[in-house]
Every structure is written in C-alpha cells, then in structure tokens.
Design an enzyme around this catalytic site. Structure first.
Site, PDB file in Angstrom:
ATOM      1  N   GLU A  55       0.832  -1.211   0.000  1.00 28.78           N
ATOM      2  CA  GLU A  55       0.000   0.000   0.000  1.00 28.78           C
ATOM      3  C   GLU A  55       0.866   1.260   0.000  1.00 28.78           C
ATOM      4  O   GLU A  55       0.572   2.218  -0.729  1.00 28.78           O
ATOM      5  CB  GLU A  55      -0.937   0.003   1.219  1.00 28.78           C
ATOM      6  N   CYS A 118       0.167   1.020   7.035  1.00 25.62           N
ATOM      7  CA  CYS A 118      -0.464   1.288   5.744  1.00 25.62           C
ATOM      8  C   CYS A 118      -1.782   2.040   5.911  1.00 25.62           C
ATOM      9  O   CYS A 118      -2.087   2.938   5.121  1.00 25.62           O
ATOM     10  CB  CYS A 118      -0.657  -0.016   4.980  1.00 25.62           C
TER      11      CYS A 118
END
Length: 188
Positions: A55, A118
């Site tokens: 991510e 993330c």
C-alpha cells in the site's frame, strides 16, 4: 475496471512478490475513475526497507504519477497537483478549514487488510475507500500478525512495548514556530 478485476490485479502483484522472493503476499492498486493509476507490491525482502509494504509503495507511485513535476513543485504550481486545496469535509473535527487534496478521488484495492502503518498512510493520503481481499485473521494465520500493534496503540505512552518519551521540547519548538509563522505554508 470492475472491483473483481482490481482485486485480481492486486492479488497478481502479491503472488509475483512471493514468487520472486521480494516480500510477503501483498499487492495493491490505486484507482481513479475506474482506471489504475499505480500498482505496488511488498518489497521488504528485496529492499530491506520495513516500510516497503504494497500500500505504501502504491501510494508513493500514485503521488509520483499524479505529480510529475515533484519534487520541484514550487508554490505557484501547488494548486495544479494533488496539493491543491480542498475544503474540510462536512462534520470533520479538523481545525484547518482546507487542506491539500492528496489522493482524494482515488481508492485503493489490496490483496490483504492493510496493517496499521499502511492504514495511517491511507488516511494521510486521503484516499476515498479501501477494498481488500484477505482479512486480518487470514493474514495472522500466515504469520503477519498486527494485533499487538493495535493493542499497544491503545496504551498510554509509558506502558508501550518500546520506550516512547518526549525529550527537549524546547529544541523542537523552533521548527514548529517557523511553520506557524510562515505566511505561505501549505496545509497538507
């Protein structure tokens, strides 16, 4: 592209990361208006960088693609990039009336539920939505357990697993003052 195709692409990237020995089984794509803007995959083992999660890698690539002039975005070009100001969303507790748009208008599709790092990057990026295939329990079963982090974040600083202590606040105050007094600082 349809959501199933987008998740399938994230999973393809995740599988490639495993097959090539780059990192864990995590891949992601960022999408705007149904089209993929950026792709990323876990590259922790490839780079030795513990922040090289799918991510985060995808967010970094999307920022580069959507801001082709960066890192040289001068003040006069800030409102031509993802740094363009947008108003605070209705009902937001944010004390600043407007901030940089960042990746608003985009969504992220990931092979697995994002970890705490993330998710923080996703919030800071102002992505509109997160879609993932495998859940936190699935991820825990294969050896990637983030539960301890979520638990630790709830504890007071002096009770955390690592030492966290504020020291010499007077030294940091100067940088904060410089930001506060800069007339043209760009809220992000």
């Amino acid at each position: 592209m349809e959501p199933r195709e987008l998740i399938a692409e994230a999973v393809r990237l995740a599988t490639e990361s495993v097959d090539k020995g780059w990192g864990g089984p995590f891949g992601a794509v960022i999408v705007r208006d149904g089209e993929i803007v950026a792709r990323g995959q876990n590259r922790v083992l490839l780079t030795g960088d513990p922040t090289a999660h799918a991510e985060v890698e995808t967010i970094r690539k999307a920022a580069q693609i959507l801001n082709p002039e960066a890192p040289s975005i001068a003040e006069e070009h800030q409102n031509e990039s993802t740094l363009e100001y947008v108003p605070r969303p209705e009902g937001s507790p944010d004390p600043v009336p407007e901030r940089a748009r960042m990746l608003q208008g985009c969504s992220i599709y990931s092979s697995g539920a994002p970890c705490p790092m993330c998710m923080s990057a996703i919030y800071w990026s102002r992505l509109d939505a997160v879609y993932f295939s495998c859940g936190l329990e699935d991820t825990r079963r294969i050896g990637f357990d983030d539960a301890f982090q979520y638990e630790d974040f709830r504890r007071p600083l002096d009770q955390r697993r690592i030492t966290i202590r504020q020291i010499y606040p007077e030294l940091g105050a100067g940088a904060y003052e410089a930001w506060s007094h800069r007339v043209d600082h760009h809220a992000y």
